[in-house]
Design a protein around this motif. Structure first.
Motif, PDB file in Angstrom:
ATOM      1  N   ARG A 147      -0.976  21.622 -48.885  1.00 15.68           N
ATOM      2  CA  ARG A 147      -0.550  22.432 -47.742  1.00 15.68           C
ATOM      3  C   ARG A 147      -0.475  23.919 -48.123  1.00 15.68           C
ATOM      4  NH1 ARG A 147       1.624  20.022 -43.284  1.00 15.68           N
ATOM      5  NH2 ARG A 147       3.004  21.810 -42.930  1.00 15.68           N
ATOM      6  N   VAL A 148      -0.017  24.196 -49.341  1.00 20.15           N
ATOM      7  CA  VAL A 148       0.010  25.570 -49.825  1.00 20.15           C
ATOM      8  C   VAL A 148      -1.413  26.085 -50.013  1.00 20.15           C
ATOM      9  CG1 VAL A 148       0.671  27.063 -51.743  1.00 20.15           C
ATOM     10  CG2 VAL A 148       2.274  25.326 -50.913  1.00 20.15           C
ATOM     11  N   HIS A 149      -2.283  25.258 -50.595  1.00 17.04           N
ATOM     12  CA  HIS A 149      -3.666  25.645 -50.864  1.00 17.04           C
ATOM     13  C   HIS A 149      -4.388  26.050 -49.582  1.00 17.04           C
ATOM     14  CE1 HIS A 149      -7.620  25.589 -52.811  1.00 17.04           C
ATOM     15  NE2 HIS A 149      -8.059  24.869 -51.785  1.00 17.04           N
ATOM     16  N   PHE A 150      -4.123  25.342 -48.487  1.00 19.96           N
ATOM     17  CA  PHE A 150      -4.789  25.632 -47.218  1.00 19.96           C
ATOM     18  C   PHE A 150      -4.033  26.650 -46.372  1.00 19.96           C
ATOM     19  CE2 PHE A 150      -6.605  21.197 -47.813  1.00 19.96           C
ATOM     20  CZ  PHE A 150      -7.869  21.668 -48.160  1.00 19.96           C
ATOM     21  N   GLY A 151      -2.957  27.219 -46.921  1.00 20.89           N
ATOM     22  CA  GLY A 151      -2.234  28.267 -46.226  1.00 20.89           C
ATOM     23  C   GLY A 151      -1.316  27.781 -45.130  1.00 20.89           C
ATOM     24  N   ILE A 152      -1.026  26.478 -45.109  1.00 21.38           N
ATOM     25  CA  ILE A 152      -0.126  25.927 -44.091  1.00 21.38           C
ATOM     26  C   ILE A 152       1.323  26.256 -44.434  1.00 21.38           C
ATOM     27  CG2 ILE A 152       0.658  23.802 -42.968  1.00 21.38           C
ATOM     28  CD1 ILE A 152      -2.112  22.623 -43.625  1.00 21.38           C
ATOM     29  N   ASP A 153       1.673  26.133 -45.697  1.00 20.87           N
ATOM     30  CA  ASP A 153       3.010  26.464 -46.183  1.00 20.87           C
ATOM     31  C   ASP A 153       2.924  27.584 -47.203  1.00 20.87           C
ATOM     32  OD1 ASP A 153       4.153  24.447 -44.668  1.00 20.87           O
ATOM     33  OD2 ASP A 153       4.028  22.961 -46.279  1.00 20.87           O
ATOM     34  N   LYS A 154       4.039  28.263 -47.400  1.00 25.32           N
ATOM     35  CA  LYS A 154       4.127  29.267 -48.451  1.00 25.32           C
ATOM     36  C   LYS A 154       4.414  28.595 -49.787  1.00 25.32           C
ATOM     37  CE  LYS A 154       5.904  32.971 -45.493  1.00 25.32           C
ATOM     38  NZ  LYS A 154       7.036  33.920 -45.276  1.00 25.32           N
ATOM     39  N   PRO A 155       4.060  29.247 -50.895  1.00 30.42           N
ATOM     40  CA  PRO A 155       4.469  28.709 -52.208  1.00 30.42           C
ATOM     41  C   PRO A 155       5.982  28.568 -52.278  1.00 30.42           C
ATOM     42  CG  PRO A 155       2.866  30.476 -52.476  1.00 30.42           C
ATOM     43  CD  PRO A 155       3.261  30.466 -51.020  1.00 30.42           C
ATOM     44  N   GLU A 156       6.450  27.618 -53.082  1.00 28.26           N
ATOM     45  CA  GLU A 156       7.885  27.339 -53.156  1.00 28.26           C
ATOM     46  C   GLU A 156       8.687  28.573 -53.524  1.00 28.26           C
ATOM     47  OE1 GLU A 156      10.873  24.040 -55.199  1.00 28.26           O
ATOM     48  OE2 GLU A 156       8.712  23.927 -55.506  1.00 28.26           O
ATOM     49  N   SER A 157       8.124  29.429 -54.373  1.00 27.00           N
ATOM     50  CA  SER A 157       8.842  30.628 -54.807  1.00 27.00           C
ATOM     51  C   SER A 157       9.053  31.625 -53.675  1.00 27.00           C
ATOM     52  CB  SER A 157       8.076  31.311 -55.947  1.00 27.00           C
ATOM     53  OG  SER A 157       6.771  31.684 -55.522  1.00 27.00           O
ATOM     54  N   GLU A 158       8.254  31.504 -52.611  1.00 28.80           N
ATOM     55  CA  GLU A 158       8.350  32.441 -51.490  1.00 28.80           C
ATOM     56  C   GLU A 158       9.058  31.844 -50.290  1.00 28.80           C
ATOM     57  OE1 GLU A 158       4.503  33.906 -50.494  1.00 28.80           O
ATOM     58  OE2 GLU A 158       3.938  34.293 -52.583  1.00 28.80           O
ATOM     59  N   ARG A 159       9.480  30.590 -50.396  1.00 25.17           N
ATOM     60  CA  ARG A 159      10.092  29.927 -49.253  1.00 25.17           C
ATOM     61  C   ARG A 159      11.571  30.277 -49.148  1.00 25.17           C
ATOM     62  NH1 ARG A 159       7.739  23.858 -50.381  1.00 25.17           N
ATOM     63  NH2 ARG A 159       5.540  24.469 -50.531  1.00 25.17           N
ATOM     64  N   SER A 160      12.044  30.315 -47.936  1.00 21.38           N
ATOM     65  CA  SER A 160      13.472  30.511 -47.670  1.00 21.38           C
ATOM     66  C   SER A 160      14.095  29.171 -47.302  1.00 21.38           C
ATOM     67  CB  SER A 160      13.674  31.509 -46.533  1.00 21.38           C
ATOM     68  OG  SER A 160      15.015  31.542 -46.120  1.00 21.38           O
ATOM     69  N   ASP A 161      15.309  28.940 -47.774  1.00 17.48           N
ATOM     70  CA  ASP A 161      16.007  27.701 -47.432  1.00 17.48           C
ATOM     71  C   ASP A 161      16.368  27.653 -45.946  1.00 17.48           C
ATOM     72  OD1 ASP A 161      15.872  26.757 -50.001  1.00 17.48           O
ATOM     73  OD2 ASP A 161      17.835  27.535 -50.589  1.00 17.48           O
ATOM     74  N   ALA A 162      16.551  28.816 -45.351  1.00 13.60           N
ATOM     75  CA  ALA A 162      16.986  28.872 -43.957  1.00 13.60           C
ATOM     76  C   ALA A 162      15.893  28.349 -43.030  1.00 13.60           C
ATOM     77  CB  ALA A 162      17.346  30.302 -43.582  1.00 13.60           C
ATOM     78  N   SER A 163      16.299  27.564 -42.049  1.00 13.73           N
ATOM     79  CA  SER A 163      15.352  27.027 -41.073  1.00 13.73           C
ATOM     80  C   SER A 163      16.042  26.823 -39.728  1.00 13.73           C
ATOM     81  CB  SER A 163      14.776  25.697 -41.561  1.00 13.73           C
ATOM     82  OG  SER A 163      13.977  25.101 -40.564  1.00 13.73           O
ATOM     83  N   TYR A 164      15.370  27.271 -38.674  1.00 15.26           N
ATOM     84  CA  TYR A 164      15.890  27.079 -37.327  1.00 15.26           C
ATOM     85  C   TYR A 164      15.199  25.915 -36.613  1.00 15.26           C
ATOM     86  CZ  TYR A 164      18.345  31.538 -37.711  1.00 15.26           C
ATOM     87  OH  TYR A 164      19.194  32.541 -38.091  1.00 15.26           O
ATOM     88  N   LYS A 165      14.358  25.172 -37.327  1.00 13.44           N
ATOM     89  CA  LYS A 165      13.594  24.093 -36.699  1.00 13.44           C
ATOM     90  C   LYS A 165      14.482  23.048 -36.014  1.00 13.44           C
ATOM     91  CE  LYS A 165       9.427  24.395 -39.558  1.00 13.44           C
ATOM     92  NZ  LYS A 165       8.571  23.684 -40.558  1.00 13.44           N
TER      93      LYS A 165
END
Length: 255
Positions: free
Chosen positions: A78-96
């Motif tokens: 998912r990271v490779h295809f640009g769907i998700d950000k790398p773990e180091s760039e992810r924020s724990d916060a989510s409004y989903k």
């Protein structure tokens, strides 16, 4: 002659009589949707899987290679295809979770309004939206009330003085929401909603806007990654609005 431009990938995943790896299926589906011809290699025994992981120095399956480069598991794809950000760039916060709850509650309220009045634009639809949202939010809290009550203690003013309030709160929210959906026992639902909404709004306002604390919101349960702030304040203001409006509505109808 034109060159073969087909994209190919090699996927190794567990396919056993008693275990079909779900992440392997997701990886295969993602590669297919990205236009890859997949060489789908099945690891059919535990021994074969262990040998594969040892040979390639990995600890999990599935594993995917593209252009002879190991990409990794499903999350890495998912990271490779640009769907998700790398773990180091992810924020724990989510409004989903909040978006899902409010969106479904809104659509349900429109559906009920259409069924009852043959129109989606009604005052009752707005009332149902708030009441159904309260019910959904209460369910999230009741799934793990112990975890909710612990997170709630981080900021709720009444729960800090009386710990048991953190266990009562979700039941009060559910009760008020259910009665408001039915339009019944307003003498009970309105005071409950007004009480817990007022305490909640004051608590959030103090924690976030006065004390400037960075906390997680317990509004969607104790395992939530929703930041405390606007969402929780909105939940409480909605309850206050309903707590004030429903008695006025009953009075106007009687008058």
């Amino acid at each position: 002659m034109p060159q073969d431009t087909a994209k190919t990938a090699q996927l190794y995943r567990m396919v056993m009589p008693d275990h079909l790896c779900p992440y392997g299926l997701k990886s295969k589906d993602l590669l297919d949707r990205e236009g890859y011809e997949v060489e789908d290699h099945h690891l059919t025994t535990r021994e074969e899987t262990d040998v594969f992981m040892k040979r390639h120095g990995v600890e999990t399956t599935p594993q995917t290679w593209i252009n002879n480069e190991r990409i990794g598991g499903y999350d890495d794809l998912r990271v490779h295809f640009g769907i998700d950000k790398p773990e180091s760039e992810r924020s724990d916060a989510s409004y989903k979770p909040v978006i899902a709850i409010f969106s479904v509650a809104f659509l349900m309220s429109l559906g009920l309004s259409w069924f009852a009045f043959e129109s989606v634009v009604t005052l009752r639809a707005f009332e149902w939206f708030i009441a159904i949202s309260m019910c959904f939010l209460a369910v999230q809290k009741l799934q793990d009330i112990e975890s909710f009550s612990t997170m709630f203690l981080n900021y709720d003013l009444l729960a800090r003085r009386w710990v048991r309030y953190g266990y009562i709160y979700p039941f009060g929210e559910a009760l008020a929401g259910i009665l408001m959906v039915a339009g019944a026992l307003t003498w009970l639902s309105a005071p409950v909603a007004l009480f817990i909404g007022t305490i909640g709004a004051a608590s959030v306002a103090k924690a976030v806007y006065i004390d400037k604390r960075d906390l997680k919101c317990a509004c969607v349960g104790g395992s939530s990654n929703v930041p405390l702030g606007f969402v929780s304040l909105t939940e409480n203001l909605m309850m206050i609005a309903m707590g004030l409006w429903m008695p006025v509505k009953v009075y106007l109808l009687d008058w």
